[in-house]
Scaffold this motif. Structure first.
Motif: not given
Ligand SMILES: C[S@@+](CC[C@H](N)C(=O)[O-])C[C@H]1O[C@@H](n2cnc3c(N)ncnc32)[C@H](O)[C@@H]1O
Length: 274
Positions: A87-96, A117-124, A141-144
């Motif tokens: 399956e393909t899953v999407l997590d909105l606001g994936s944090g760490g 997630d919209m927060t660069d530090e969380m994406l990294a 992915l970066k986004g809102v």
């Protein structure tokens, strides 16, 4: 809410969660430094209301320490979404990245797990955690979450953990859930949800917006919003109280398998009508 205040609120959320990601990078427990974030201030919270305690020891054992430390959720969506191989899953606001990593393992090499997630530090932090976990089918992915950077009907399951309450435009998020899911796709979301008896001002008395309390939808608002977005079999179930009248909850719904029946071009004539 005016556009300016919505933008300011979103920026406050981004800033607080950036601080939290940086705290984890310093190998501290996730927290929001100068302020509070999900779980820090819930008046009636027990130790198991937010974060890593919501995952069992087996799941925690599958994760790098910093993914566990970064956990700021109010549930365990991977436990309710019943994920299947491929399956393909999407997590909105994936944090760490905790739920993306667990999902990527569940769907295996023939599936994939996206985190937005919209927060660069969380994406990294999430990307580092996924690398450390040896996962190669996780994509961040970066986004809102109000404008998800994925095509329509491209995912089987949407999960999210304590993020929708932070959105400044919840109808847009619910519309995005319906857009990105394939027909027959499903939601398995953990979120903070208020009892219907609490007006918006009463929710705000119990905790802040960035602390995941003031922005909570009520149970009735969640059900109505998902139904308005086209979902069926909508269930919003309280799991644990985090403040007076405010709960961690599981939100489940499905997108109808077939497109909605088109309305006839002209309504059949009705005797005595109009
Ligand atoms: C409470 S934390 C939860 C993180 C993760 N789901 C977990 O369980 O640990 C909220 C996360 O959602 C992100 N976020 C909040 N509002 C967002 C929005 N409107 N669009 C994209 N990301 C958002 C924040 O950057 C932060 O990483």
């Amino acid at each position: 809410m005016t556009t300016t205040s919505a933008d300011e609120l979103r920026e406050e959320v981004r800033r607080r969660y950036a601080e939290s990601a940086l705290a984890v990078e310093r190998t501290e427990q996730a927290g929001c430094g100068s302020g509070s974030c999900c779980g820090d201030e819930a008046a009636a919270a027990t130790e198991t209301s937010f974060g890593e305690a919501l995952y069992d020891a087996e799941q925690r054992g599958e994760l790098p320490d910093s993914a566990v430390l970064a956990s700021l959720g109010c549930g365990n969506p991977t436990a309710v979404a019943d994920l299947r191989e491929g399956e393909t899953v999407l997590d909105l606001g994936s944090g760490g990245g905790i739920d993306v990593i667990l999902s990527a393992k569940r769907v295996g090499s023939t599936g994939r797990a996206y985190g937005v997630d919209m927060t660069d530090e969380m994406l990294a932090l999430a990307q580092r955690n996924a690398r450390e976990a040896g996962i190669d089918n996780a994509i961040f992915l970066k986004g809102v979450i109000e404008a998800v950077p994925l095509p329509a009907e491209s995912v089987d399951v949407v999960i999210s953990n304590c993020v929708i309450n932070l959105s400044v435009d919840k109808p847009a998020v619910l519309a995005e859930l319906a857009r990105v899911l394939r027909p027959g796709g499903r939601l398995g979301i953990s979120d903070v949800v208020a009892e219907d008896r609490l007006a918006a001002a009463e929710r705000a008395e119990r905790g802040s917006y960035v602390g995941c309390i003031a922005g909570a939808l009520s149970q009735g608002e969640y059900v109505a919003g998902l139904e308005a977005a086209g979902f069926e079999d909508v269930e919003v179930t309280f799991t644990h109280e985090v403040a007076d009248g405010i709960h961690g909850a599981i939100v489940k719904a499905t997108k109808p398998a077939s497109a909605r029946r088109e309305l006839p071009l002209a309504a059949p004539a009705q005797a005595g009508c109009c």
